[in-house]
Design a protein around this motif. Structure first.
Motif, PDB file in Angstrom:
ATOM      1  N   GLY A 174       4.376  -6.096 -11.274  1.00  0.00           N
ATOM      2  CA  GLY A 174       3.308  -5.120 -11.408  1.00  0.00           C
ATOM      3  C   GLY A 174       3.723  -3.763 -10.874  1.00  0.00           C
ATOM      4  N   ILE A 175       4.379  -3.756  -9.729  1.00  0.00           N
ATOM      5  CA  ILE A 175       4.859  -2.496  -9.159  1.00  0.00           C
ATOM      6  C   ILE A 175       5.962  -1.903 -10.028  1.00  0.00           C
ATOM      7  CG2 ILE A 175       6.174  -1.568  -7.213  1.00  0.00           C
ATOM      8  CD1 ILE A 175       4.374  -3.193  -5.380  1.00  0.00           C
ATOM      9  N   GLU A 176       6.817  -2.759 -10.562  1.00  0.00           N
ATOM     10  CA  GLU A 176       7.857  -2.270 -11.478  1.00  0.00           C
ATOM     11  C   GLU A 176       7.224  -1.664 -12.731  1.00  0.00           C
ATOM     12  OE1 GLU A 176      11.388  -1.155 -13.055  1.00  0.00           O
ATOM     13  OE2 GLU A 176      10.964  -1.787 -10.995  1.00  0.00           O
ATOM     14  N   MET A 177       6.107  -2.222 -13.181  1.00  0.00           N
ATOM     15  CA  MET A 177       5.371  -1.635 -14.312  1.00  0.00           C
ATOM     16  C   MET A 177       4.944  -0.208 -13.972  1.00  0.00           C
ATOM     17  SD  MET A 177       1.624  -2.813 -15.759  1.00  0.00           S
ATOM     18  CE  MET A 177       0.802  -2.289 -14.234  1.00  0.00           C
ATOM     19  N   LEU A 178       4.376  -0.008 -12.771  1.00  0.00           N
ATOM     20  CA  LEU A 178       3.963   1.334 -12.372  1.00  0.00           C
ATOM     21  C   LEU A 178       5.149   2.280 -12.307  1.00  0.00           C
ATOM     22  CD1 LEU A 178       1.500   0.458  -9.439  1.00  0.00           C
ATOM     23  CD2 LEU A 178       0.906   1.002 -11.814  1.00  0.00           C
ATOM     24  N   ARG A 179       6.254   1.828 -11.751  1.00  0.00           N
ATOM     25  CA  ARG A 179       7.449   2.662 -11.658  1.00  0.00           C
ATOM     26  C   ARG A 179       7.962   3.044 -13.047  1.00  0.00           C
ATOM     27  NH1 ARG A 179      10.093  -1.122  -6.909  1.00  0.00           N
ATOM     28  NH2 ARG A 179       9.484   0.180  -5.116  1.00  0.00           N
ATOM     29  N   THR A 180       7.934   2.092 -13.960  1.00  0.00           N
ATOM     30  CA  THR A 180       8.430   2.351 -15.307  1.00  0.00           C
ATOM     31  C   THR A 180       7.534   3.335 -16.050  1.00  0.00           C
ATOM     32  OG1 THR A 180       9.409   0.134 -15.398  1.00  0.00           O
ATOM     33  CG2 THR A 180       9.083   1.264 -17.503  1.00  0.00           C
ATOM     34  N   GLY A 238       1.405   7.209  -6.890  1.00  0.00           N
ATOM     35  CA  GLY A 238       0.236   7.936  -7.361  1.00  0.00           C
ATOM     36  C   GLY A 238      -1.028   7.125  -7.485  1.00  0.00           C
ATOM     37  N   CYS A 239      -1.077   5.956  -6.887  1.00  0.00           N
ATOM     38  CA  CYS A 239      -2.247   5.087  -7.023  1.00  0.00           C
ATOM     39  C   CYS A 239      -3.294   5.379  -5.955  1.00  0.00           C
ATOM     40  CB  CYS A 239      -1.829   3.617  -6.908  1.00  0.00           C
ATOM     41  SG  CYS A 239      -0.847   3.017  -8.307  1.00  0.00           S
ATOM     42  N   GLN A 240      -4.539   5.177  -6.326  1.00  0.00           N
ATOM     43  CA  GLN A 240      -5.632   5.117  -5.371  1.00  0.00           C
ATOM     44  C   GLN A 240      -5.732   3.663  -4.913  1.00  0.00           C
ATOM     45  OE1 GLN A 240      -8.949   6.441  -7.664  1.00  0.00           O
ATOM     46  NE2 GLN A 240      -8.226   8.557  -7.820  1.00  0.00           N
ATOM     47  N   VAL A 241      -5.884   3.448  -3.628  1.00  0.00           N
ATOM     48  CA  VAL A 241      -5.833   2.094  -3.068  1.00  0.00           C
ATOM     49  C   VAL A 241      -7.147   1.756  -2.377  1.00  0.00           C
ATOM     50  CG1 VAL A 241      -4.622   0.539  -1.502  1.00  0.00           C
ATOM     51  CG2 VAL A 241      -3.333   2.256  -2.788  1.00  0.00           C
ATOM     52  N   ILE A 279       0.827  -1.200   0.000  1.00  0.00           N
ATOM     53  CA  ILE A 279       0.000   0.000   0.000  1.00  0.00           C
ATOM     54  C   ILE A 279       0.867   1.258   0.000  1.00  0.00           C
ATOM     55  CG2 ILE A 279      -1.587   1.367   1.417  1.00  0.00           C
ATOM     56  CD1 ILE A 279      -3.018  -1.192   2.157  1.00  0.00           C
ATOM     57  N   GLU A 280       1.866   1.284   0.872  1.00  0.00           N
ATOM     58  CA  GLU A 280       2.740   2.457   0.950  1.00  0.00           C
ATOM     59  C   GLU A 280       3.432   2.718  -0.392  1.00  0.00           C
ATOM     60  OE1 GLU A 280       6.685   4.008   3.432  1.00  0.00           O
ATOM     61  OE2 GLU A 280       5.711   2.104   3.949  1.00  0.00           O
ATOM     62  N   THR A 281       3.910   1.642  -1.022  1.00  0.00           N
ATOM     63  CA  THR A 281       4.647   1.787  -2.279  1.00  0.00           C
ATOM     64  C   THR A 281       3.741   2.253  -3.411  1.00  0.00           C
ATOM     65  OG1 THR A 281       6.196   0.052  -1.616  1.00  0.00           O
ATOM     66  CG2 THR A 281       6.088   0.588  -3.966  1.00  0.00           C
ATOM     67  N   VAL A 314      -4.790   1.808 -15.032  1.00  0.00           N
ATOM     68  CA  VAL A 314      -4.112   0.518 -14.906  1.00  0.00           C
ATOM     69  C   VAL A 314      -3.768   0.330 -13.436  1.00  0.00           C
ATOM     70  CG1 VAL A 314      -3.161   0.593 -17.248  1.00  0.00           C
ATOM     71  CG2 VAL A 314      -1.802   1.474 -15.343  1.00  0.00           C
ATOM     72  N   GLY A 315      -3.503  -0.895 -13.030  1.00  0.00           N
ATOM     73  CA  GLY A 315      -3.221  -1.094 -11.624  1.00  0.00           C
ATOM     74  C   GLY A 315      -2.600  -2.437 -11.315  1.00  0.00           C
ATOM     75  N   VAL A 316      -2.419  -2.657 -10.025  1.00  0.00           N
ATOM     76  CA  VAL A 316      -1.870  -3.906  -9.502  1.00  0.00           C
ATOM     77  C   VAL A 316      -2.794  -4.380  -8.389  1.00  0.00           C
ATOM     78  CG1 VAL A 316       0.136  -5.086  -8.533  1.00  0.00           C
ATOM     79  CG2 VAL A 316       0.466  -3.063  -9.972  1.00  0.00           C
ATOM     80  N   VAL A 317      -3.099  -5.683  -8.369  1.00  0.00           N
ATOM     81  CA  VAL A 317      -3.955  -6.237  -7.316  1.00  0.00           C
ATOM     82  C   VAL A 317      -3.227  -7.366  -6.607  1.00  0.00           C
ATOM     83  CG1 VAL A 317      -5.130  -7.665  -9.060  1.00  0.00           C
ATOM     84  CG2 VAL A 317      -6.143  -7.397  -6.790  1.00  0.00           C
TER      85      VAL A 317
END
Length: 505
Positions: free
Chosen positions: A161-167, A109-112, A102-104, A179-182
C-alpha cells in the motif's frame, strides 16, 4: 503545512509538493505522461496503465527493514528466510512500526487519522478532494504478527500500500477521488483473542467497549486490556471508530500471502479471492479431579488431561467425510492448551484449550457445531451414573468466543482485481488468465469486515510450501512485486469506476 490531530500526540501533515514549471511536457520517471489523472490514464493507449509499475527493490526493502521492530530472540538470527517476526499488537515493537507508518505516509502527502481502537488511516487527496467527507479507496492490512510469525503476513499488504502511494507520487498520478492505506489493529487476535478487532469495531460487528475490555492471553506476560495498552503506546485516538461517523471507506483492497499451497502447486501467480470461509473460536474447559499420580489406580481416576485428549481426537473426526460423501471440508484446530495444577506427579484436575472450527459455508459450520455439542453431551454423560455426576464438577464445558460468517466479496471489486491480474500477468507471462485462479480464503482477514460496508476484494500471492504463522513463512520477491502491481492497478480501476458511478460528485 497544517496541523492534524491523529492520536494523543500532536502531529503535523505536510502537503505534497507540486511541480512549478507549467510548460513541461507530460514526462516522468517510468511513463510518458505528466500529472496524469486516472481518467486520462484509461483514455490513453492500452499499454499506459501497464507502464506504471511499483519499484520491486523498494518494496522488498520495506518488507524486511520494518522487520527490525520485532521482539529480541534468545538466539539471534540474521537469515531473512527464517528469522520471522514477533510483533504482538500494541506492544513496544508495534508502536515503533506504527510510528514509522505515520511518518512515512505523511512524508508522502497523506492526511493521517487514528481512531479509538488504534486503526490508522492515511489518505492521499484526490482531484475531487474539496469535500473532506469523501470516502477513499483504500489498500489495507495489518502490521501485528503472531508470537512466532513470519515477515509477510499482513506486512506485505501494508508495504505494498505504501509502495502504491510512492509510485503514484513518483509518476505524478492524480486519482479522481482520495486513495489511502489503512493499518488495522489486532488482526491476528494472538495477544487479545478477538481476531480482526480493529476492523470489527470500525464495521460495527464488535462493540468498542468489548474490544477495549478484552484481556491479554499471552503466556508468561502480565495481563492487560486493549484500552490500557492503547493509552500506554499513545494510540488511543479520539476519532470515532465507526464506518459512518468519521473515516469512511469507499472501497477496500487487501494484498496478502495465500497462507496455503494451492498457488505454488498449480504454478500460478495470483489468487483472485472471491470470499472467506466461516469460522468460530471456542474455549473448552475440561474439569476432573486432582490426585496423586502414584496412588490412584487407572479405573478410579477423573483425569482431565485424558478426557481432553479424547475430546481432541473426536472433535477432529467431526471434519471427516460422512457416508455418501457429505462433509469433509471442515477444519478443527487446538492452538492453545493449559493444564492445572501442572505438576508431573499430579493427575490434571483442569484443562483449558482453544478450539478453532472452520468451514467454507455457514451451513457446513453449523453442522460441525451441532456435532461438537453432541460430543460434549456424550462425554458429560460418561461422567455420570444414574443421572448423577461421579464427582462434583466433572465434565466438559464450551464457550463461544468469536464468530465470523462466510463472506462473498463484491462483484465489482473482484472484477477490478481480475482485470488487473490479467493485465499484469499478461505483460510478464502472456495469457495472464492462465496464471491466476479464483479462490476462497481459509483464513479470516480485515476485508471480511470492510465487505460489510463497501466493495471489497483480496489478492493472494504464493506462499512457499503453504506455510504461514511460522518464522519460515516466505514469498519470493518477484511474487511480492506482482501482487503489488495488481493491487496498484486494482485501486486505479476502482477509482475510475467510482468516478464513472458518480461517487465523487
Amino acid at each position: 503545512m497544517r496541523a492534524l490531530w491523529t492520536s494523543s500526540v500532536y502531529k503535523v501533515t505536510y502537503a505534497r509538493s507540486k511541480p512549478r514549471l507549467a510548460l513541461l511536457t507530460k514526462s516522468f520517471s517510468s511513463t510518458p505522461y505528466y500529472k496524469l489523472t486516472t481518467t486520462e490514464l484509461f483514455q490513453s493507449n492500452k499499454s499506459s496503465l501497464g507502464k506504471i509499475k511499483i519499484n520491486p527493490d523498494r518494496l522488498w526493502d520495506t518488507i524486511h527493514s520494518t522487520a527490525k521492530w520485532t521482539e529480541p530472540k534468545k538466539v539471534p538470527n540474521d537469515d531473512i528466510k527464517t528469522a520471522g517476526l514477533t510483533r504482538l499488537t500494541l506492544s513496544n515493537e508495534d508502536k515503533l512500526a506504527r510510528d514509522w507508518f505515520i511518518e512515512t505516509t505523511k512524508s508522502l502527502g497523506c492526511q493521517v487519522h487514528v481512531d479509538q481502537i488504534g486503526n490508522i488511516f492515511a489518505i492521499r487527496p484526490g482531484l475531487r478532494g474539496e469535500n473532506e467527507d469523501m470516502s477513499a479507496t483504500f489498500a489495507g492490512s495489518h502490521l501485528d504478527s503472531q508470537p512466532s510469525g513470519g515477515r509477510f503476513d499482513g506486512v506485505l499488504g501494508i508495504a505494498a500500500g505504501i509502495e502504491m502511494l510512492r509510485t503514484l507520487n513518483d509518476n505524478w498520478i492524480e486519482t479522481e477521488g482520495p486513495v489511502g492505506v489503512v493499518n488495522w489493529t489486532n488482526e491476528e487476535g494472538a495477544r487479545y483473542p478477538i481476531s480482526m478487532m480493529g476492523s470489527g469495531v470500525w464495521s460495527g460487528r464488535i462493540s468498542l467497549d468489548d474490544a477495549w475490555s478484552t484481556k491479554s492471553v499471552s503466556p508468561g506476560r502480565s495481563v492487560t486490556t486493549v484500552k490500557q495498552e492503547l493509552e500506554r503506546i499513545g494510540y488511543l485516538g479520539a476519532v470515532p471508530a465507526s464506518y459512518n461517523k468519521c473515516v469512511r471507506i469507499g472501497a477496500h483492497f487487501e494484498l496478502h500471502i495465500e497462507q496455503g499451497p494451492k498457488l505454488e502447486r498449480s504454478g500460478q501467480k495470483i489468487g483472485v479471492v472471491e470470499g472467506v470461509q466461516a469460522y468460530k473460536w471456542f474455549t473448552v474447559t475440561v474439569t476432573g479431579r486432582e490426585a496423586h499420580a502414584g496412588t490412584i489406580d487407572m479405573a478410579n481416576r477423573f483425569d482431565a488431561m485424558h478426557t481432553a485428549a479424547e475430546f481432541m481426537v473426536e472433535a477432529r473426526d467431526i471434519t471427516m467425510p460422512e457416508p455418501g460423501g457429505g462433509g469433509g471440508r471442515g477444519l478443527v484446530t487446538f492452538g492453545r492448551l493449559t493444564a492445572s495444577p501442572g505438576s508431573v506427579n499430579t493427575i490434571a484436575g483442569k484443562v483449558e484449550m482453544s478450539l478453532d472450527m472452520r468451514s467454507p459455508s455457514d451451513e457446513g459450520l453449523a453442522k460441525m457445531v451441532e456435532k461438537l455439542y453432541d460430543l460434549v453431551d456424550r462425554l458429560n454423560s460418561a461422567a455420570t451414573k444414574n443421572g448423577k455426576p461421579l464427582h462434583p464438577g466433572l465434565g466438559v464445558e464450551i464457550r463461544e468466543d468469536f464468530s465470523s460468517a462466510a463472506v462473498k466479496f463484491s462483484t465489482e471489486a473482484i472484477g477490478c482485481v481480475e482485470e488487473s491480474a490479467a493485465a499484469v500477468l499478461g505483460d510478464v507471462h502472456g495469457h495472464g488468465e492462465k496464471m491466476m485462479q479464483r479462490m476462497t480464503s481459509g483464513a479470516g482477514h480485515d476485508s471480511v469486515c470492510t465487505n460489510m460496508h463497501c466493495p471489497t476484494a483480496m489478492i493472494f500471492v504464493p506462499s512457499k510450501d503453504g506455510v504461514s504463522h511460522n518464522p519460515s513463512e516466505w514469498t519470493d520477491k518477484e511474487d511480492c512485486a506482482t501482487g503489488a502491481n495488481v493491487l496498484l492497478q486494482s485501486v486505479l480501476r476502482m477509482d475510475k469506476l467510482r468516478k464513472d458511478m458518480g461517487d465523487f460528485e
